[in-house]
Design a protein around this motif. Structure first.
Motif, PDB file in Angstrom:
ATOM      1  N   GLU A   1      27.008   3.916  -3.582  1.00 17.42           N
ATOM      2  CA  GLU A   1      25.810   3.739  -2.748  1.00 17.42           C
ATOM      3  C   GLU A   1      25.063   2.529  -3.275  1.00 17.42           C
ATOM      4  OE1 GLU A   1      23.468   7.083  -1.107  1.00 17.42           O
ATOM      5  OE2 GLU A   1      21.805   6.183  -2.232  1.00 17.42           O
ATOM      6  N   ASP A   2      24.946   1.507  -2.453  1.00 17.52           N
ATOM      7  CA  ASP A   2      24.241   0.286  -2.816  1.00 17.52           C
ATOM      8  C   ASP A   2      22.980   0.174  -1.975  1.00 17.52           C
ATOM      9  OD1 ASP A   2      26.241  -0.374  -4.587  1.00 17.52           O
ATOM     10  OD2 ASP A   2      27.282  -1.706  -3.201  1.00 17.52           O
ATOM     11  N   ILE A   3      21.833   0.023  -2.635  1.00 13.51           N
ATOM     12  CA  ILE A   3      20.554  -0.138  -1.953  1.00 13.51           C
ATOM     13  C   ILE A   3      20.105  -1.577  -2.164  1.00 13.51           C
ATOM     14  CG2 ILE A   3      18.171   0.662  -1.747  1.00 13.51           C
ATOM     15  CD1 ILE A   3      20.531   2.870  -3.622  1.00 13.51           C
ATOM     16  N   TYR A   4      19.874  -2.285  -1.052  1.00 20.86           N
ATOM     17  CA  TYR A   4      19.557  -3.714  -1.120  1.00 20.86           C
ATOM     18  C   TYR A   4      18.060  -3.962  -1.033  1.00 20.86           C
ATOM     19  CZ  TYR A   4      24.510  -4.656  -0.680  1.00 20.86           C
ATOM     20  OH  TYR A   4      25.855  -4.704  -0.909  1.00 20.86           O
ATOM     21  N   ALA A   5      17.614  -4.946  -1.756  1.00 18.26           N
ATOM     22  CA  ALA A   5      16.190  -5.289  -1.772  1.00 18.26           C
ATOM     23  C   ALA A   5      15.726  -5.696  -0.380  1.00 18.26           C
ATOM     24  CB  ALA A   5      15.942  -6.430  -2.761  1.00 18.26           C
ATOM     25  N   PRO A   6      14.463  -5.417  -0.037  1.00 23.71           N
ATOM     26  CA  PRO A   6      13.935  -5.850   1.260  1.00 23.71           C
ATOM     27  C   PRO A   6      14.103  -7.352   1.447  1.00 23.71           C
ATOM     28  CG  PRO A   6      12.397  -4.372   0.163  1.00 23.71           C
ATOM     29  CD  PRO A   6      13.466  -4.699  -0.844  1.00 23.71           C
ATOM     30  N   GLY A   7      14.449  -7.741   2.665  1.00 18.62           N
ATOM     31  CA  GLY A   7      14.598  -9.157   2.967  1.00 18.62           C
ATOM     32  C   GLY A   7      16.033  -9.650   2.954  1.00 18.62           C
ATOM     33  N   LEU A   8      16.956  -8.854   2.384  1.00 14.98           N
ATOM     34  CA  LEU A   8      18.363  -9.232   2.418  1.00 14.98           C
ATOM     35  C   LEU A   8      18.997  -8.703   3.694  1.00 14.98           C
ATOM     36  CD1 LEU A   8      19.541  -8.585  -1.259  1.00 14.98           C
ATOM     37  CD2 LEU A   8      18.767 -10.719  -0.225  1.00 14.98           C
ATOM     38  N   TRP A   9      19.960  -9.434   4.227  1.00 16.87           N
ATOM     39  CA  TRP A   9      20.666  -8.998   5.416  1.00 16.87           C
ATOM     40  C   TRP A   9      22.158  -9.161   5.225  1.00 16.87           C
ATOM     41  CZ3 TRP A   9      17.768 -13.650   5.816  1.00 16.87           C
ATOM     42  CH2 TRP A   9      18.510 -14.811   5.953  1.00 16.87           C
ATOM     43  N   GLN A  10      22.928  -8.627   6.172  1.00 14.22           N
ATOM     44  CA  GLN A  10      24.379  -8.757   6.146  1.00 14.22           C
ATOM     45  C   GLN A  10      24.852  -9.447   7.394  1.00 14.22           C
ATOM     46  OE1 GLN A  10      26.524  -5.234   4.644  1.00 14.22           O
ATOM     47  NE2 GLN A  10      26.224  -6.525   2.918  1.00 14.22           N
ATOM     48  N   VAL A  11      26.064  -9.994   7.326  1.00 14.42           N
ATOM     49  CA  VAL A  11      26.632 -10.742   8.426  1.00 14.42           C
ATOM     50  C   VAL A  11      27.847 -10.005   8.949  1.00 14.42           C
ATOM     51  CG1 VAL A  11      27.669 -12.928   9.105  1.00 14.42           C
ATOM     52  CG2 VAL A  11      25.821 -12.892   7.432  1.00 14.42           C
ATOM     53  N   GLU A  12      27.928  -9.870  10.265  1.00 13.58           N
ATOM     54  CA  GLU A  12      29.071  -9.189  10.865  1.00 13.58           C
ATOM     55  C   GLU A  12      30.366  -9.887  10.478  1.00 13.58           C
ATOM     56  OE1 GLU A  12      30.752  -7.838  15.265  1.00 13.58           O
ATOM     57  OE2 GLU A  12      28.907  -8.993  15.074  1.00 13.58           O
ATOM     58  N   GLY A  13      31.328  -9.095  10.019  1.00  9.48           N
ATOM     59  CA  GLY A  13      32.625  -9.661   9.646  1.00  9.48           C
ATOM     60  C   GLY A  13      32.613 -10.413   8.345  1.00  9.48           C
ATOM     61  N   GLU A  14      31.568 -10.246   7.541  1.00  7.46           N
ATOM     62  CA  GLU A  14      31.460 -10.982   6.278  1.00  7.46           C
ATOM     63  C   GLU A  14      32.612 -10.642   5.361  1.00  7.46           C
ATOM     64  OE1 GLU A  14      28.804 -11.138   2.253  1.00  7.46           O
ATOM     65  OE2 GLU A  14      28.696  -9.485   3.648  1.00  7.46           O
ATOM     66  N   LYS A  15      33.306 -11.667   4.846  1.00 11.04           N
ATOM     67  CA  LYS A  15      34.415 -11.457   3.939  1.00 11.04           C
ATOM     68  C   LYS A  15      34.353 -12.479   2.788  1.00 11.04           C
ATOM     69  CE  LYS A  15      37.514  -9.627   7.467  1.00 11.04           C
ATOM     70  NZ  LYS A  15      38.798  -9.787   8.187  1.00 11.04           N
ATOM     71  N   PRO A  16      33.250 -12.547   2.062  1.00 10.42           N
ATOM     72  CA  PRO A  16      33.144 -13.524   0.991  1.00 10.42           C
ATOM     73  C   PRO A  16      34.020 -13.166  -0.188  1.00 10.42           C
ATOM     74  CG  PRO A  16      31.202 -12.126   0.992  1.00 10.42           C
ATOM     75  CD  PRO A  16      32.008 -11.735   2.182  1.00 10.42           C
TER      76      PRO A  16
ATOM     77  N   PRO B   1       0.832  -1.212   0.000  1.00  6.54           N
ATOM     78  CA  PRO B   1       0.000   0.000   0.000  1.00  6.54           C
ATOM     79  C   PRO B   1       0.864   1.259   0.000  1.00  6.54           C
ATOM     80  CG  PRO B   1      -0.813  -1.595   1.594  1.00  6.54           C
ATOM     81  CD  PRO B   1       0.483  -2.130   1.105  1.00  6.54           C
ATOM     82  N   GLU B   2       0.338   2.328  -0.564  1.00 12.80           N
ATOM     83  CA  GLU B   2       1.105   3.560  -0.687  1.00 12.80           C
ATOM     84  C   GLU B   2       1.575   4.095   0.655  1.00 12.80           C
ATOM     85  OE1 GLU B   2      -1.002   6.486  -2.899  1.00 12.80           O
ATOM     86  OE2 GLU B   2      -1.075   5.292  -4.749  1.00 12.80           O
ATOM     87  N   THR B   3       0.830   3.819   1.707  1.00  9.98           N
ATOM     88  CA  THR B   3       1.185   4.330   3.026  1.00  9.98           C
ATOM     89  C   THR B   3       2.183   3.443   3.763  1.00  9.98           C
ATOM     90  OG1 THR B   3      -0.745   3.195   3.945  1.00  9.98           O
ATOM     91  CG2 THR B   3      -1.010   5.518   3.306  1.00  9.98           C
ATOM     92  N   ALA B   4       2.526   2.292   3.193  1.00 11.83           N
ATOM     93  CA  ALA B   4       3.432   1.361   3.866  1.00 11.83           C
ATOM     94  C   ALA B   4       4.869   1.868   3.800  1.00 11.83           C
ATOM     95  CB  ALA B   4       3.335  -0.024   3.235  1.00 11.83           C
ATOM     96  N   ALA B   5       5.603   1.647   4.890  1.00  7.80           N
ATOM     97  CA  ALA B   5       7.027   2.009   4.952  1.00  7.80           C
ATOM     98  C   ALA B   5       7.845   0.726   4.871  1.00  7.80           C
ATOM     99  CB  ALA B   5       7.329   2.752   6.243  1.00  7.80           C
ATOM    100  N   VAL B   6       8.665   0.618   3.837  1.00  9.26           N
ATOM    101  CA  VAL B   6       9.473  -0.587   3.623  1.00  9.26           C
ATOM    102  C   VAL B   6      10.951  -0.242   3.832  1.00  9.26           C
ATOM    103  CG1 VAL B   6      10.112  -2.394   2.002  1.00  9.26           C
ATOM    104  CG2 VAL B   6       7.791  -1.460   1.964  1.00  9.26           C
TER     105      VAL B   6
END
Length: 247
Positions: A232-247, A207-212
């Motif tokens: 500047e990288d904008i990630y899709a909703p639902g993606l997360w990051q891991v502390e110390g990630e070094k892939p 909905p237009e009033t929803a904040a994502v």
């Protein structure tokens, strides 16, 4: 047996995280038995179990009937910009397995973003080179990427205003032509509400009033002449990051 490191489980997880991100371990492929990993790294089975639990918690692996661990079909872990550069340096491949990029654009634009202007050391309204693209994971939009580049880079790399992608990181070309090394400031991470355009880009219907909320990463590059580029990288909703990630 003496542990090689008090953080042995994290080191083991990082090792397999790289193999997964580089495509050496493919989705659905069975992970090595824990007994094999125990012998290879010279650690206890408890340490290996902690490493495998970490990979599972990150969404990189999954359990399968028969007590096997397999590489997840689609991970929700978002690689950082720094990790992308590390992977390119290791493999020469700008894309992770299952990843492509579309919507490449390049143009001169007046900069009215206070954050970008501050990082580039310019005044609001000054021109910058703006390059954009969208990274797809398994055909679905995952990251909207913007590169805001100082105008002085155009002197040595005029190709920056051409929309087609480079076959390698453009700063490598810049270094070859100028002899200047570039350095990256520590990556900054924040979150904000997605814009209407970003929701459309990520095919999110609400909905237009929803904040994502979306995750935003900012990387700033410098050389001995001063600021050079802001990512500047904008990630899709639902993606997360891991502390110390070094892939």
């Amino acid at each position: 047996m003496v542990e090689k490191s008090s953080r042995g489980y994290a080191d083991i997880a990082a090792h397999y995280r790289k193999l997964i991100e580089d495509g050496e371990l493919q989705p659905g492929q069975t992970m090595p038995p824990m007994s094999q990993v125990k012998e290879e790294f010279g650690v206890s089975i408890t340490t290996v179990n902690r490493a495998y639990r970490l990979l599972k918690d990150e969404g990189l692996t999954a359990s399968r009937p028969g007590a096997e661990t397999v590489v997840a079909t689609r991970s929700n872990v978002a690689s950082t910009g720094a990790a992308r550069l590390q992977r390119i340096a290791r493999t020469g491949n700008p894309y992770a397995p299952g990843e492509t990029a579309v919507g490449h654009t390049a143009a001169l634009r007046s900069c009215y973003d206070p954050m970008v202007a501050e990082h580039l050391g310019i005044e609001l309204g000054d021109e910058i080179i703006l390059r954009t693209r969208v990274f797809l994971r398994d055909g679905k939009p995952a990251v909207a990427a913007l590169s805001c580049i100082h105008m002085r880079a155009l002197i040595d790399v005029p190709e920056l205003i051409e929309a087609q992608p480079f076959d390698r990181f453009w700063q490598e070309i810049y270094k070859e032509r100028t002899g200047r090394e570039t350095t990256k400031s520590p990556e900054r991470r924040t979150a904000r509400h997605a814009s209407t355009n970003e929701l459309a880009l990520f095919d999110v219907h609400v909905p237009e009033t929803a904040a994502v909320p979306v995750l935003v990463l900012v990387n700033v590059f410098h050389d001995d002449q001063g600021p050079l580029e802001v990512w500047e990288d904008i990630y899709a909703p639902g993606l997360w990051q891991v502390e110390g990630e070094k892939p």
